[in-house]
Every structure is written in C-alpha cells, then in structure tokens.
Design an enzyme around this catalytic site. Structure first.
Site, PDB file in Angstrom:
ATOM      1  N   ASP A  16      59.862  47.929 -46.783  1.00 62.44           N
ATOM      2  CA  ASP A  16      59.485  46.533 -46.545  1.00 62.44           C
ATOM      3  C   ASP A  16      59.434  46.253 -45.048  1.00 62.44           C
ATOM      4  O   ASP A  16      60.069  46.956 -44.255  1.00 62.44           O
ATOM      5  CB  ASP A  16      60.520  45.595 -47.173  1.00 62.44           C
ATOM      6  CG  ASP A  16      60.486  45.669 -48.687  1.00 62.44           C
ATOM      7  OD1 ASP A  16      59.425  46.029 -49.228  1.00 62.44           O
ATOM      8  OD2 ASP A  16      61.530  45.406 -49.318  1.00 62.44           O
ATOM      9  N   HIS A  23      54.111  51.051 -46.863  1.00 60.11           N
ATOM     10  CA  HIS A  23      54.620  49.759 -47.344  1.00 60.11           C
ATOM     11  C   HIS A  23      55.029  49.815 -48.821  1.00 60.11           C
ATOM     12  O   HIS A  23      55.679  48.895 -49.326  1.00 60.11           O
ATOM     13  CB  HIS A  23      53.554  48.681 -47.116  1.00 60.11           C
ATOM     14  CG  HIS A  23      54.125  47.313 -46.888  1.00 60.11           C
ATOM     15  ND1 HIS A  23      55.447  46.994 -47.129  1.00 60.11           N
ATOM     16  CD2 HIS A  23      53.559  46.161 -46.433  1.00 60.11           C
ATOM     17  CE1 HIS A  23      55.659  45.726 -46.844  1.00 60.11           C
ATOM     18  NE2 HIS A  23      54.533  45.199 -46.419  1.00 60.11           N
ATOM     19  N   CYS A  41      60.308  65.755 -42.819  1.00 62.43           N
ATOM     20  CA  CYS A  41      60.785  64.493 -43.384  1.00 62.43           C
ATOM     21  C   CYS A  41      60.089  63.290 -42.757  1.00 62.43           C
ATOM     22  O   CYS A  41      59.914  62.247 -43.392  1.00 62.43           O
ATOM     23  CB  CYS A  41      62.277  64.334 -43.105  1.00 62.43           C
ATOM     24  SG  CYS A  41      63.263  65.752 -43.580  1.00 62.43           S
TER      25      CYS A  41
END
Ligand code: CAO
Length: 439
Positions: free
Chosen positions: A408, A404, A348
């Site tokens: 954010d 990105h 993950c």
C-alpha cells in the site's frame, strides 16, 4: 430454363466508384439482392446486389478498377424457373444500396476470389489518427466479425485509410505470430510500422542477445505490475564524508575502494528486515504472499551488451567491504559476460544506481516476481534548512517503485522514509557483519 444476363452497375448518382471487393466467385449460385461486388465512392462503401437469382458465369472487374453507372461487371446465368418473384423489379437506388451494407445483411457470401491478388499492403502512414471513423466494405466487416477482430485495432491501408480484407488478414497473421498475450488478456494496438528511411538516412543494428531477452521481460513487468513510484532524498553528507575519508587513506598498493552503492545496499537490507512485505512475492495463484527469509539483492549493471542484474547474496550478513569486493567482482564479470546463470537468480529486491552517471530522478521498472525496486540517482549539494539556517547537505535522490498489489502507499512511504533515515546512520551502515562494532 436459363438465360445469360449482363449485370450492370445501377444508377449511382455519382460519376465513378472503385471496386473494393469481389463478393462472389465464378460458378457460385446467387440469390436476388445478394451482394456481387463492393464499391466505394467518395463518402461511402456499398454492395451492388444481384437483380436476379442464378449462377455467376463470368466476373469482368477486379478490385481497384474504377467503374460507373452502366458498366457491365458480371455475366449471370439467370434461373428463369425461379420466376418473376425471384427477380428485382426495379434497379436499386443508391440509398437502398447503402442500406444493404452487410452490417444488417443476413446473406451468405463466398470469400472474394478475384483473378487479381490483393495488393501487398504498403506501410501505413505514421500520422494516422486513432479513433478516426472506420471506412470498410461490408465484406471486410464480415471477415472481421468471423475472426473476432475489433476493427478499431486494425490499420487500414486502402485509399484514405480504408480497411481492406488484407488488413484484417495481416492483423490476424500478426496476432498469431505474436502468440498468446499474457494471461490477463491484454489487448493493445499493434505498433504502426514507420518508413524511417523516408525522412533521412538510417542504419539498422540488431539488438544484442541480452537486449532481446530483457526487452520482453521489461515489457511484461511494465504492463502487468501496477507500479507506484515513491520519491525521497536522503541526507548522504555523513556517509559521503566517511567514504571519502576511507578512500583517501587507501594505501598506494590498493585496497577496497568504497562507492555509495554498498552503503545503499546495507540500508536497503535493513529496511527489508523491517518491512518484510518488500521482500515477498505473490504466489502463482495470486492469493497469498511468499515471504523470503533471506536477503539477496539484485544490482543492475550497465554492460556493453545491455543491462544485467546479478545477485549479491545475504547482504544483511556482510559488511560494506565484503559487499564492495563482491560488487567489483560481480559487475566486472557481468561486463565480460562471464556470469553463471545461478548468479542471476534468486533475487529479492533490486537496486539500480545511475548515480555514477547522472540524472536527478528516474522511475525504475520492477523485476517480477520481486515486489519492489530502488532507483538511485546522482547525489548533489543542496541548501537544507536546519531550523535556523540553510546548511549545505549532500542529498541522494531515491525512487522506490513497488507493486501496488502487494504494498500500500502508506507502507511505500514508510519504507522509503526508513531507508532515508538509515542512510544517515554512518555507524550502523559501517558496522561489522555481526553488527557489534564499527569498522
Ligand atoms: N551520486 C553521486 N556520485 C555517485 C553516485 C551517486 N548516487 N553513485 C556513484 N557515484 C560516483 C562514485 O562515487 C564514483 O566516483 P568516485 O570514483 O569519485 O568515488 C563514480 O560515481 C562511479 O561509480 P560507479 O557507478 O562505477 O560505482 P557504483 O558502485 O556506484 O556502481 C554499478 C556500480 C555496477 C552499479 C555501476 O557501475 C553501473 O553499472 N550502474 C548502471 C546501472 C544501470 O544501468 N541501471 C539502470 C537500470 S534500468 O535501465
């Protein structure tokens, strides 16, 4: 009716030029003003056009030959029936030759097929300047246009860096060998070959199997994921005191030794629970996020064969001792090359710790399709102001790289701040697997 005509180099205004391309072949029918050969002087390349219509009988020069005004370079069987209108009345001037460069010429030319094969390109010098003016023959430009090659991307191996046909051909061959680039159509300049041996002794060693596989993946991740790396320092003093105390009390016959990493893994699991976007991946089409409901953490392990990243499963459901035992087992088998494929899959988020080695910071590369990765560097004692005095605190440098497109900057800052805070909470990090008691 036909007559043989020797075709000579017209008045050039310079002493000598080099033949850089043969634009026609023997037997080819040529028209008036059609380029026959391309030559290069000191400052420019130019085509020498045919003064008449006819059939090429003989070509008397090769690429690389140096010729001058008056050199008879071609024998043409002139088609006299084509009449005077098909014959150039005055020899072309240098200016007209220059203006006849193929950029503006509509004439069709056969591929060059001189008897002498083009020279094998020497490795280009490593000091070539990108963005320098491009010197190339019209025929080279035409070839590049036919293949859709951007000449600014091609390395010229001719004299003074001039682009030759063979350079365009090499570029196309290399592009084909590289295969399709990413779906994003990245266009990057091919690396320039360097003759390392020219500068001193060298030794060439093959990459390991792991390095051969991980290199392209790292490269892909580096260029396809918009990385942001956020830095912070966690106050690791209390955790380190606990860890040292625990390790000092280990019985002679052994026990589970704790390293900083297991505490970091626990803190990361807590931060991932709080900020699930960091545990998500972009869907295949890139228009949705897939949130995982499990926390399997990748741990970068340095092995003699290269970097290996096995997965520690369900980190949120295990205590630091279970994690430590599994980490020793996984990293040991990684170093011995004994991991099963499924032990490397399903991660993950990755933690890459170089703290055992050294360094103050580094920027880790995200392992797609994961959304983020944490880099941990070496903790060091620093004077930290507590409002009244400087206190010696053990500060742990953290570097969080995130995608990105998914995260954010504000969330990146929130995540690393929460992570730092968590690393100061010895009691929760050392809680039992069910979180109900301290161990
Ligand atoms: N700051 C200070 N000391 C640290 C530290 C840190 N952040 N992290 C580890 N240490 C210390 C440990 O406490 C241990 O010292 P003691 O024996 O005195 O306690 C020593 O360094 C060695 O630790 P370790 O690195 O062997 O153990 P680990 O559990 O921290 O890490 C593993 C295990 C597998 C992650 C590590 O061995 C490894 O392979 N690291 C390299 C990962 C890597 O290559 N990443 C780069 C990927 S990007 O190219």
């Amino acid at each position: 009716m036909s007559a043989l005509q020797e075709i000579a180099v017209p008045e050039l205004g310079i002493d000598e030029v080099e033949v850089i391309d043969i634009l026609v072949e023997v037997g080819e029918q040529v028209n008036v003003e059609q380029g026959l050969i391309a030559v290069e002087g000191d400052k420019a390349t130019m085509d020498i056009p045919s003064p008449a219509q006819g059939k090429v009988k003989e070509i008397r020069v090769h690429t690389g030959d140096r010729i001058s005004t008056g050199t008879q370079f071609l024998l043409l069987e002139v088609d006299e029936e084509a009449g005077a209108s098909q014959t150039a009345e005055v020899p072309p001037s240098v200016e007209s030759l220059l203006s006849a460069r193929a950029e503006s010429s509509p004439q069709r030319r056969a591929p060059a097929r001189g008897p002498k094969p083009p020279p094998v390109p020497a490795p280009p010098p490593a000091d070539a300047v990108p963005g320098a003016p491009i010197f190339s023959a019209p025929s080279v430009r035409r070839l590049a246009r036919e293949f859709g090659v951007d000449l600014t991307q091609v390395r010229g191996t001719g004299r003074k860096g001039r682009l030759l046909k063979v350079d365009v051909q090499t570029f196309v061959r290399q592009a084909l060998a590289r295969g399709p680039q990413t779906g994003d159509g990245l266009r990057v300049a091919a690396p320039r070959p360097v003759d390392f041996a020219k500068y001193g002794a060298i030794e060439e060693v093959a990459l390991t199997r792991i390095q051969k596989r991980s290199g392209p993946a790292l490269h892909r991740n580096w260029v396809t994921i918009p990385h942001v790396t956020q830095f912070d320092e966690a106050d690791f003093t209390e955790v380190e005191a606990f860890r040292k105390d625990h390790n000092a009390k280990l019985p002679e016959e052994g026990g589970t030794k704790l390293t900083p990493l297991v505490f970091i893994l626990k803190a990361v699991a807590a931060a991932l629970t709080k900020f699930p976007r960091f545990n998500s991946s972009l869907s295949e089409g890139g228009d949705s996020l897939i949130f995982r409901k499990y926390i399997h953490l990748g741990v970068a392990v340095d092995t003699p064969e290269g970097l290996v990243v096995p997965a520690l499963r369900d980190v949120d459901q295990k205590d630091i001792f279970q994690l430590s035992t599994e980490l020793v087992d996984l990293s040991g088998r990684a170093r011995e090359g004994k991991l099963a494929i499924d032990e490397l899959q399903g991660k993950c988020f990755t933690v890459s710790s170089l703290g055992g080695i050294g360094g103050t910071q580094f920027t880790p590369i995200i392992n797609a399709p994961e959304a983020a990765i944490l880099g941990v560097a070496r903790a060091s004692l620093k004077p930290i102001w507590d409002g009244q005095a400087f206190q010696p605190r053990l500060m742990l440098p953290l570097a969080l790289s995130y995608d990105h497109r998914i995260i954010d900057g504000a969330d990146g800052a929130r995540f690393i701040t929460a992570l730092s805070k968590k690393l100061e909470e010895v009691s929760t990090l050392t809680a039992s697997a069910d979180g109900k008691r301290s161990i």
